[in-house]
Write a protein that holds these residues in place. Structure first.
Motif, PDB file in Angstrom:
ATOM      1  N   THR A 131       0.838  -1.204   0.000  1.00  0.00           N
ATOM      2  CA  THR A 131       0.000   0.000   0.000  1.00  0.00           C
ATOM      3  C   THR A 131       0.870   1.250   0.000  1.00  0.00           C
ATOM      4  O   THR A 131       1.840   1.335   0.747  1.00  0.00           O
ATOM      5  CB  THR A 131      -0.918   0.022   1.238  1.00  0.00           C
ATOM      6  N   GLU A 132       0.512   2.201  -0.872  1.00  0.00           N
ATOM      7  CA  GLU A 132       1.222   3.484  -0.880  1.00  0.00           C
ATOM      8  C   GLU A 132       0.226   4.626  -1.010  1.00  0.00           C
ATOM      9  O   GLU A 132      -0.894   4.443  -1.495  1.00  0.00           O
ATOM     10  CB  GLU A 132       2.261   3.535  -2.001  1.00  0.00           C
ATOM     11  N   GLN A 133       0.626   5.784  -0.556  1.00  0.00           N
ATOM     12  CA  GLN A 133      -0.216   6.982  -0.621  1.00  0.00           C
ATOM     13  C   GLN A 133       0.141   7.782  -1.864  1.00  0.00           C
ATOM     14  O   GLN A 133       1.294   8.139  -2.056  1.00  0.00           O
ATOM     15  CB  GLN A 133       0.004   7.842   0.624  1.00  0.00           C
ATOM     16  N   ASN A 136      -2.856  11.548  -1.251  1.00  0.00           N
ATOM     17  CA  ASN A 136      -3.692  11.230  -0.091  1.00  0.00           C
ATOM     18  C   ASN A 136      -4.679  10.089  -0.320  1.00  0.00           C
ATOM     19  O   ASN A 136      -5.643   9.928   0.418  1.00  0.00           O
ATOM     20  CB  ASN A 136      -4.463  12.480   0.377  1.00  0.00           C
ATOM     21  N   LYS A 137      -4.444   9.304  -1.372  1.00  0.00           N
ATOM     22  CA  LYS A 137      -5.297   8.149  -1.641  1.00  0.00           C
ATOM     23  C   LYS A 137      -4.483   6.877  -1.434  1.00  0.00           C
ATOM     24  O   LYS A 137      -3.317   6.794  -1.823  1.00  0.00           O
ATOM     25  CB  LYS A 137      -5.822   8.178  -3.093  1.00  0.00           C
ATOM     26  N   LYS A 138      -5.114   5.863  -0.819  1.00  0.00           N
ATOM     27  CA  LYS A 138      -4.441   4.591  -0.610  1.00  0.00           C
ATOM     28  C   LYS A 138      -4.548   3.738  -1.876  1.00  0.00           C
ATOM     29  O   LYS A 138      -5.640   3.360  -2.294  1.00  0.00           O
ATOM     30  CB  LYS A 138      -5.059   3.848   0.572  1.00  0.00           C
ATOM     31  N   GLN A 140      -3.325   0.203  -3.607  1.00  0.00           N
ATOM     32  CA  GLN A 140      -2.734  -1.099  -3.342  1.00  0.00           C
ATOM     33  C   GLN A 140      -2.179  -1.709  -4.622  1.00  0.00           C
ATOM     34  O   GLN A 140      -2.742  -1.509  -5.703  1.00  0.00           O
ATOM     35  CB  GLN A 140      -3.768  -2.052  -2.742  1.00  0.00           C
TER      36      GLN A 140
END
Length: 388
Positions: A131-133, A136-138, A140
């Motif tokens: 998971t990365e930002q 500001n959105k996650k 996957q």
């Protein structure tokens, strides 16, 4: 492209009850070196959801096919999608599946859609997600390598929550879908359609045929390719008749001859005679022929033209083909069952079919084949044409 494997991509969508447009959208492309699949689920349903999902798939496919950096692609789409002020969530979610044909490696990017399904040897394999930002959105992601017999699938929420408050308290659920897929795999796994259509049928059943949300499943099944060669029209140079007959007969796949003269060229080379199947004759079409080592022998121009009409009418969906047995329907079926089609087209003009309004160097056959090829390429068929 890895010619040992074929990436069989198929999807099926159910519209929410009383909606003409589906709020889920799928788009996929197949290039020489990679396949890209995008599933987007627009917030809500109907026209608005459909437009937002379509916009998402188009942007993603266009940018990914242009080989732009993945981070830039995700930043663009996440920055483009508005946020619902009421629910504080994005107006469209998406799943991206990218497959490298050279090494069979896949890369999945998922934004707020259900987790991917990977089946190996009929068993669901858990994937490690990172998971990365991004803005500001996650986001996957996961990756792996596909082998022949593997299936990789993605679903929208409408599949996951089928039966919610109806036949099940919390909907169908990922784990139950996974078990259902393992059962299908043991009995029907020969192509993507055979895996996905039972999932959709079960989804409808769980909704009691009243679809509560747009529901889509898209997947890719790795299998042995199904190539087809169609030889139609005598070659310009008559001294090369035997050469092209041998090219057809040595082809490692299904073989079709369209045209009486072409059939005689191959039959003479083999020292055989074409037998006619009178039961397949109709008012519109001559009967098909039978010749050893060749899977289908038909008349030429009329049958090809009629087969094109059949393909257009059934929208290149093999399940919608007419049940009547004639040369055109049999030719259309062979074309739809094939993954790649090699057209070997002779350019010797049959004066009987020549249109006096066209220049002498353009035959009806060539024009017809080019129209057919465009139709098939529009439906993701891999086509090669050789004029002789």
């Amino acid at each position: 492209m890895n010619e040992d494997n074929f990436f069989d991509i198929y999807y099926y969508s159910l519209n929410k009850q009383n909606e003409e447009l589906c709020g889920d959208q799928v788009k996929f492309t197949k290039g020489k070196d990679k396949s890209t699949i995008v599933l987007s689920d627009g917030l809500g349903s109907g026209v608005k959801a459909s437009i937002l999902a379509t916009l998402t798939t188009e942007i993603l496919i266009t940018m990914l096919d242009a080989d732009l950096p993945l981070k830039e692609v995700i930043e663009t789409i996440v920055g483009t999608l508005p946020i619902c002020q009421v629910r504080n969530i994005a107006y469209a979610t998406f799943t991206i599946i990218s497959i490298d044909h050279n090494n069979n490696k896949f890369h999945v990017i998922n934004f707020d859609n259900p987790p991917i399904f990977l089946l190996k040897k009929g068993v669901i394999i858990p994937l490690k997600h990172k998971t990365e930002q991004i803005l500001n959105k996650k986001i996957q992601s996961c990756q792996g390598v596909l082998e022949r017999g593997d299936f990789l699938g993605a679903a929208s929420d409408g599949i996951l929550y089928a039966g919610l408050g109806n036949t099940m308290n919390f909907g169908w659920g990922w784990e139950n879908i996974a078990k259902f897929m393992e059962h299908i795999f043991r009995t029907k796994a020969t192509n993507s359609r055979n895996i996905i259509e039972p999932i959709i049928k079960e989804t409808k059943k769980l909704y009691c045929d009243y679809i509560g949300d747009d529901a889509t499943f898209v997947g890719v099944y790795i299998r042995k390719p199904k190539p087809l060669m169609i030889f139609s029209g005598p070659p310009l140079d008559v001294t090369k008749d035997e050469e092209y007959a041998e090219q057809l007969l040595s082809f490692s796949g299904r073989k079709i001859i369209c045209g009486g003269t072409t059939g005689n060229i191959v039959a003479n080379y083999m020292g055989e005679t074409i037998e006619m199947d009178i039961m397949t004759m109709s008012k519109e079409l001559p009967p098909i022929g039978k010749l050893k080592e060749v899977d289908l022998v038909t008349e030429g121009i009329l049958t090809i033209s009629k087969a094109k009409e059949v393909l257009i009418k059934c929208k290149c969906d093999i399940t919608r083909l007419p049940t009547v047995k004639n040369g055109a329907v049999l030719l259309a079926r062979e074309i739809l069952e094939a993954d790649s089609i090699y057209f070997l087209i002779g350019q010797q003009i049959n004066e009987f079919y020549q249109n006096p309004l066209l220049p002498k160097n353009i035959s009806i056959r060539r024009s017809l084949i080019e129209d057919l090829v465009k139709l098939l390429r529009d439906n993701q068929k891999h086509i090669i044409i050789e004029y002789c």
